[in-house]
Design an enzyme around this catalytic site. Structure first.
Site, short mmCIF file in Angstrom:
data_model
loop_
_atom_site.label_atom_id
_atom_site.label_comp_id
_atom_site.label_asym_id
_atom_site.label_seq_id
_atom_site.Cartn_x
_atom_site.Cartn_y
_atom_site.Cartn_z
N TYR A 72 0.73 -1.17 -0.13
CA TYR A 72 0.02 0.12 0.03
C TYR A 72 0.78 1.46 0.03
O TYR A 72 0.53 2.30 -0.69
CB TYR A 72 -1.21 0.00 1.20
CG TYR A 72 -2.20 -0.91 0.83
CD1 TYR A 72 -3.06 -0.19 0.15
CD2 TYR A 72 -2.38 -2.43 1.21
CE1 TYR A 72 -4.40 -1.04 -0.24
CE2 TYR A 72 -3.43 -3.01 0.95
CZ TYR A 72 -4.59 -2.43 0.00
OH TYR A 72 -5.57 -3.13 -0.26
N GLN A 110 -15.66 4.51 -6.02
CA GLN A 110 -15.09 3.52 -5.74
C GLN A 110 -13.37 3.56 -5.48
O GLN A 110 -12.66 2.79 -4.81
CB GLN A 110 -15.22 2.29 -6.45
CG GLN A 110 -16.63 1.59 -6.65
CD GLN A 110 -16.66 0.82 -8.12
OE1 GLN A 110 -16.62 -0.44 -7.93
NE2 GLN A 110 -17.11 1.34 -8.96
N VAL A 112 -9.99 4.91 -4.21
CA VAL A 112 -9.17 5.26 -2.94
C VAL A 112 -8.16 6.27 -3.01
O VAL A 112 -7.66 6.57 -2.02
CB VAL A 112 -8.76 4.01 -2.20
CG1 VAL A 112 -9.85 3.11 -1.89
CG2 VAL A 112 -7.75 3.47 -3.03
N HIS A 128 -15.05 2.94 -0.82
CA HIS A 128 -13.97 1.97 -0.45
C HIS A 128 -12.70 2.74 0.23
O HIS A 128 -11.74 2.07 0.53
CB HIS A 128 -13.17 1.32 -1.94
CG HIS A 128 -14.53 0.38 -2.52
ND1 HIS A 128 -14.22 0.07 -3.91
CD2 HIS A 128 -15.46 -0.06 -2.18
CE1 HIS A 128 -15.15 -0.72 -4.12
NE2 HIS A 128 -15.98 -0.75 -3.27
N CYS A 136 -6.17 2.10 12.64
CA CYS A 136 -5.71 1.00 13.22
C CYS A 136 -6.48 -0.13 13.29
O CYS A 136 -7.64 -0.19 13.02
CB CYS A 136 -5.48 1.39 15.01
SG CYS A 136 -6.66 1.49 15.66
N CYS A 159 -4.03 3.72 20.65
CA CYS A 159 -3.98 2.38 21.18
C CYS A 159 -3.00 1.54 21.08
O CYS A 159 -2.82 0.34 21.78
CB CYS A 159 -5.56 1.86 20.95
SG CYS A 159 -5.59 1.05 19.17
N SER A 198 -15.87 -1.75 -14.13
CA SER A 198 -16.11 -2.70 -14.58
C SER A 198 -17.42 -3.12 -14.13
O SER A 198 -18.25 -4.26 -14.40
CB SER A 198 -14.97 -3.69 -14.50
OG SER A 198 -14.83 -4.04 -13.03
P1 OAD Z 1 -11.87 -2.25 -12.78
O1 OAD Z 1 -10.34 -2.29 -13.05
O2 OAD Z 1 -12.50 -3.52 -12.28
O3 OAD Z 1 -12.55 -1.81 -13.90
C1 OAD Z 1 -11.79 -0.45 -14.74
C2 OAD Z 1 -12.91 -0.05 -15.88
O4 OAD Z 1 -12.50 1.11 -16.26
C3 OAD Z 1 -13.04 -1.23 -17.06
O5 OAD Z 1 -14.32 -1.38 -17.12
C4 OAD Z 1 -12.16 -0.41 -18.13
O6 OAD Z 1 -12.81 -0.85 -19.23
C5 OAD Z 1 -12.54 1.07 -17.70
N1 OAD Z 1 -11.51 1.77 -18.50
C6 OAD Z 1 -10.16 1.50 -18.50
N2 OAD Z 1 -9.54 2.96 -18.77
C7 OAD Z 1 -10.47 3.90 -18.91
C8 OAD Z 1 -10.58 5.19 -19.21
N3 OAD Z 1 -9.46 5.79 -19.59
N4 OAD Z 1 -11.60 5.92 -18.94
C9 OAD Z 1 -12.86 5.35 -18.72
N5 OAD Z 1 -12.88 3.95 -18.31
C10 OAD Z 1 -11.73 3.27 -18.25
O7 OAD Z 1 -12.02 -1.10 -11.50
P2 OAD Z 1 -13.34 -0.94 -10.69
O8 OAD Z 1 -14.61 -1.23 -11.33
O9 OAD Z 1 -13.06 0.61 -10.08
O10 OAD Z 1 -11.81 -2.52 -4.79
O11 OAD Z 1 -12.87 -2.11 -9.54
C11 OAD Z 1 -14.00 -2.01 -8.55
C12 OAD Z 1 -13.12 -2.36 -7.10
O12 OAD Z 1 -12.56 -3.77 -7.38
C13 OAD Z 1 -12.36 -1.33 -6.89
O13 OAD Z 1 -12.60 -0.30 -6.21
C14 OAD Z 1 -11.15 -2.34 -5.99
C15 OAD Z 1 -11.16 -3.72 -6.65
O14 OAD Z 1 -10.97 -4.70 -6.09
C16 OAD Z 1 -11.46 -2.30 -3.32
O15 OAD Z 1 -10.14 -1.98 -3.43
C17 OAD Z 1 -12.20 -2.70 -2.27
#
Ligand code: OAD
Length: 250
Positions: A72, A110, A112, A128, A136, A159, A198
């Protein structure tokens, strides 16, 4: 490359300019053009290169807290060096314009990385958490600064338990306030915009469907199709940086 009829963009812009209440959901795709990798890209995605169960669960942290902390810390460095792109800027401007004409505006993310705040967005709901903060492990005491020397992970000033990133890991509940705010905005909006996600991680993945069922116009911005595409009345195929500036009322 944008692949849609220009009149879809015009229609989306008109609908947005008339909306009384706008809810927007963003995912990793909106930060891709800021140089922050997405999760599920087949080649460059974080989850193509790393195993989430070894890095993004409480069990992984307890098994090897130093490894998880350092992973991280590496991601935090990437985020700290990143700048908002044209997509973030367009959403911040859309919020200003919406508020100016008395429309409700909620940006649910979503992500961070905190880049929506850096871009000037105000009403941001972080589903998220935020990688720029820590908390902590034992009591979730939050902090925005900590010692970088000595023990890894550092200890909580209140703590003494181990610090971890203030992000939601697999198997954990979303922050209740954030989820409530997201659901309220989703149920009451008349336009719902899903950008760069996605749409496979719940509960965020269901928000566009909830909005649609509640009568909202759903607009998707993504270079690829997703499970939300079928429920969206307007699908704009292209990147956030290309398309979002074109959605601002002229
Ligand atoms: P993903 O990596 O699953 O999806 C990213 C999406 O962005 C895909 O549908 C791509 O087609 C699209 N994409 C790529 N480049 C782009 C651009 N320049 N403009 C617009 N769209 C584009 O990411 P998330 O859907 O955010 O959770 O994933 C959801 C969660 O899964 C995250 O918040 C994280 C992860 O595990 C946690 O960490 C809790």
């Amino acid at each position: 490359m944008m692949a849609f009829m220009p009149d879809q963009l015009t229609l989306a812009r008109e609908v947005i300019s008339r909306a009384r209440s706008i809810a927007i959901l963003t995912g990793a795709g909106i930060s891709a053009e800021s140089g922050i990798g997405t999760f599920r890209d087949a080649l460059t995605g974080l989850w193509a290169r790393f195993k989430p169960e070894e890095l993004a669960t409480a069990e992984a942290f307890l098994a090897d807290p130093k490894r998880v902390w350092e992973w991280y810390a590496w991601r935090r460095t990437t985020v700290a060096q990143a700048l908002p792109n044209a997509g973030h800027a367009a959403l911040a401007e859309l919020e200003r314009q919406s508020i100016a004409r008395d429309a409700d505006f909620t940006l649910i993310t979503q992500n961070v990385d905190g880049l929506h705040h850096v871009a000037g967005s105000r009403n941001v709901v972080e589903l998220h958490g935020n990688i720029r903060r820590v908390m902590c492990f034992d009591h979730h005491h939050q902090a925005v600064s900590w010692s970088e020397v000595g023990e890894i992970p550092p200890r909580c000033a209140q703590c003494g338990s181990m610090l971890r990133p203030d992000v939601v890991w697999f198997g954990e509940m979303l922050p209740e306030d954030a989820l409530d705010a997201a659901m309220r905005a989703t149920r009451s909006c008349d336009v719902f915009l899903s950008v760069g996600t996605s749409s496979v991680v719940e509960p965020a993945a269901s928000l566009p469907l909830v909005a649609r069922q509640a009568g909202a116009m759903v607009i998707e911005v993504n270079p690829d199709t997703t499970p939300v595409t079928a429920a969206a009345q307007i699908s704009l195929r292209g990147t956030a940086g290309e398309i979002l500036p074109g959605l601002l009322p002229h």
